[in-house]
Design a protein around this motif. Structure first.
Motif, PDB file in Angstrom:
ATOM      1  N   PRO A  50     -27.377  26.644  51.303  1.00 40.50           N
ATOM      2  CA  PRO A  50     -28.476  26.893  52.230  1.00 40.50           C
ATOM      3  C   PRO A  50     -29.646  27.704  51.653  1.00 40.50           C
ATOM      4  O   PRO A  50     -30.781  27.476  52.054  1.00 40.50           O
ATOM      5  CB  PRO A  50     -27.816  27.627  53.391  1.00 40.50           C
ATOM      6  N   ALA A  51     -29.400  28.689  50.780  1.00 44.01           N
ATOM      7  CA  ALA A  51     -30.538  29.318  50.120  1.00 44.01           C
ATOM      8  C   ALA A  51     -31.186  28.284  49.200  1.00 44.01           C
ATOM      9  O   ALA A  51     -30.489  27.534  48.506  1.00 44.01           O
ATOM     10  CB  ALA A  51     -30.097  30.531  49.314  1.00 44.01           C
ATOM     11  N   MET A  52     -32.500  28.216  49.206  1.00 48.60           N
ATOM     12  CA  MET A  52     -33.162  27.194  48.390  1.00 48.60           C
ATOM     13  C   MET A  52     -32.970  27.445  46.902  1.00 48.60           C
ATOM     14  O   MET A  52     -32.854  26.516  46.112  1.00 48.60           O
ATOM     15  CB  MET A  52     -34.645  27.125  48.751  1.00 48.60           C
ATOM     16  N   LYS A  53     -32.949  28.713  46.511  1.00 48.55           N
ATOM     17  CA  LYS A  53     -32.627  29.108  45.140  1.00 48.55           C
ATOM     18  C   LYS A  53     -31.429  30.050  45.201  1.00 48.55           C
ATOM     19  O   LYS A  53     -31.574  31.245  45.463  1.00 48.55           O
ATOM     20  CB  LYS A  53     -33.809  29.812  44.481  1.00 48.55           C
ATOM     21  N   ILE A  54     -30.246  29.509  45.018  1.00 51.84           N
ATOM     22  CA  ILE A  54     -29.047  30.333  45.011  1.00 51.84           C
ATOM     23  C   ILE A  54     -29.008  31.106  43.699  1.00 51.84           C
ATOM     24  O   ILE A  54     -29.287  30.544  42.634  1.00 51.84           O
ATOM     25  CB  ILE A  54     -27.794  29.457  45.176  1.00 51.84           C
ATOM     26  N   PHE A  55     -28.665  32.391  43.760  1.00 50.73           N
ATOM     27  CA  PHE A  55     -28.621  33.178  42.527  1.00 50.73           C
ATOM     28  C   PHE A  55     -27.660  32.557  41.509  1.00 50.73           C
ATOM     29  O   PHE A  55     -28.033  32.289  40.367  1.00 50.73           O
ATOM     30  CB  PHE A  55     -28.183  34.622  42.822  1.00 50.73           C
ATOM     31  N   MET A  56     -26.434  32.341  41.901  1.00 49.68           N
ATOM     32  CA  MET A  56     -25.412  31.815  40.993  1.00 49.68           C
ATOM     33  C   MET A  56     -25.460  30.293  41.039  1.00 49.68           C
ATOM     34  O   MET A  56     -24.607  29.629  41.606  1.00 49.68           O
ATOM     35  CB  MET A  56     -24.026  32.337  41.407  1.00 49.68           C
ATOM     36  N   ARG A  57     -26.500  29.724  40.416  1.00 52.30           N
ATOM     37  CA  ARG A  57     -26.806  28.316  40.634  1.00 52.30           C
ATOM     38  C   ARG A  57     -26.443  27.394  39.474  1.00 52.30           C
ATOM     39  O   ARG A  57     -26.759  26.195  39.517  1.00 52.30           O
ATOM     40  CB  ARG A  57     -28.281  28.141  41.001  1.00 52.30           C
ATOM     41  N   ASN A  58     -25.814  27.885  38.451  1.00 55.55           N
ATOM     42  CA  ASN A  58     -25.334  27.015  37.388  1.00 55.55           C
ATOM     43  C   ASN A  58     -24.133  27.660  36.710  1.00 55.55           C
ATOM     44  O   ASN A  58     -23.768  28.796  37.008  1.00 55.55           O
ATOM     45  CB  ASN A  58     -26.447  26.686  36.380  1.00 55.55           C
ATOM     46  N   ILE A  59     -23.522  26.918  35.799  1.00 53.01           N
ATOM     47  CA  ILE A  59     -22.304  27.415  35.173  1.00 53.01           C
ATOM     48  C   ILE A  59     -22.587  28.649  34.315  1.00 53.01           C
ATOM     49  O   ILE A  59     -21.750  29.557  34.218  1.00 53.01           O
ATOM     50  CB  ILE A  59     -21.624  26.307  34.346  1.00 53.01           C
TER      51      ILE A  59
END
Length: 332
Positions: free
Chosen positions: A172-181
């Motif tokens: 739901p956040a458009m830019k999630i902090f933890m967004r990649n491996i």
């Protein structure tokens, strides 16, 4: 390899365009009703189940849910902060101490429940992020986020619970902090420097596909570092979190993943292949059942590939030879 299933596959299938869902007859269905439908329809295709706390599983309905499971276990409890409007602007990362404290409290409660029933804990921090440039104090928010994860992971260690971190790039956040491996590994390695070692990764396949991340590569990387904790199996077109049936798209990537999971011995120590599906318009029992059967086919093909010869081809970076082996296993 044993299986587990997120019970959310049996909901009304709400979207932001259709908040009531594409299955209006399931609006208001209780967790117990969903479990009964799943257990009766899927039988031994699914070994165990997964639930969000407190929306789907809590102290009040635990015993009734366990009875409905009819011998199946609860493998994972998943945090439900993203389902709570109080955390619309973040939980662990919230700049408001009261809001952050409540997020930590609820997650500790979920961990306590998991510890009491012998389950593991999934933290998918989908609400931890931002929607606009200039909205967020990045360094401070990241610090609060990692400290929050560390606090609840420490609590989990005391309860004998492993924490599985799951990344996703958006929603739901458009830019999630933890967004990649990479960001996920940053969190884990930061925690390791603090002596917190009970945290590993839940690979949600479509979340990786959305990022252009390689399923097989990252499974091998995580396994080599002792971080291959859990799998959420699904597929999709690569632009959205479709959570479609396993093997419907990204077939070759999924087949390569099956090879790498076999090489890593995934499942030998009780790990599950968890199914995270969202069948918007399909019958849930049919979609889940089809996913399990398609995975079994893919796993069977992977087992037919001559691994020693494949490894030799890979040492030479010989893609043609590698595909000869893959297609031979497919019957060509």
């Amino acid at each position: 390899m044993k299986t587990s299933l997120g019970i959310w596959a049996f909901g009304a299938m709400a979207t932001r365009f259709n908040p009531g869902g594409y299955k209006p007859d399931l609006v208001g269905a209780t967790t117990v009703q969903k479990v009964r439908t799943a257990v009766e329809g899927l039988g031994d295709l699914i070994d165990d189940y997964e639930f969000h706390y407190p929306q789907e599983l809590n102290r009040e309905n635990l015993e009734e849910v366990q009875r409905a499971l009819d011998g199946h276990a609860i493998y994972c409890v998943a945090g439900g902060l993203h389902l709570d409007a109080r955390f619309a602007k973040g939980g662990f990362s919230s700049p408001d101490d009261t809001t952050r404290g409540e997020a930590v409290r609820l997650t500790r409660e979920a961990i306590d429940l998991a510890g009491d029933i012998g389950a593991q804990m999934i933290i998918w921090p989908g609400i931890e992020g931002y929607n606009y440039p200039f909205q967020t104090p990045y360094a401070d928010s990241w610090s609060r986020f990692i400290d929050g994860i560390g606090e609840v992971a420490t609590h989990a260690a005391g309860r004998g619970v492993t924490v599985f971190l799951e990344h996703k790039n958006s929603e739901p956040a458009m830019k999630i902090f933890m967004r990649n491996i990479g960001m996920t590994l940053h969190v884990i390695h930061t925690l390791r420097t603090q002596g917190i070692t009970n945290v590993s990764v839940n690979m949600d396949w479509q979340h990786l596909i959305m990022n252009g991340e390689s399923l097989g590569e990252y499974a091998a990387l995580l396994a080599a570092n002792g971080l291959l904790g859990h799998q959420h199996a699904n597929s999709g077109w690569g632009t959205f979190d479709d959570d479609n049936m396993v093997g419907a798209t990204a077939f070759m990537e999924t087949l390569e993943l099956a090879v790498e999971l076999h090489r890593a011995g995934y499942g030998d120590n009780g790990e599950r292949l968890g199914f995270d599906l969202y069948p918007y318009t399909e019958d849930a029992v049919a979609a889940v059942g089809r996913s399990v059967l398609q995975w079994r086919f893919i796993e069977g093909v992977a087992a037919k590939i001559d691994d020693e010869t494949l490894r030799a081809a890979q040492q030479e970076k010989d893609a043609v030879r590698a595909y000869e082996l893959v297609y031979a296993a497919l019957g060509a």
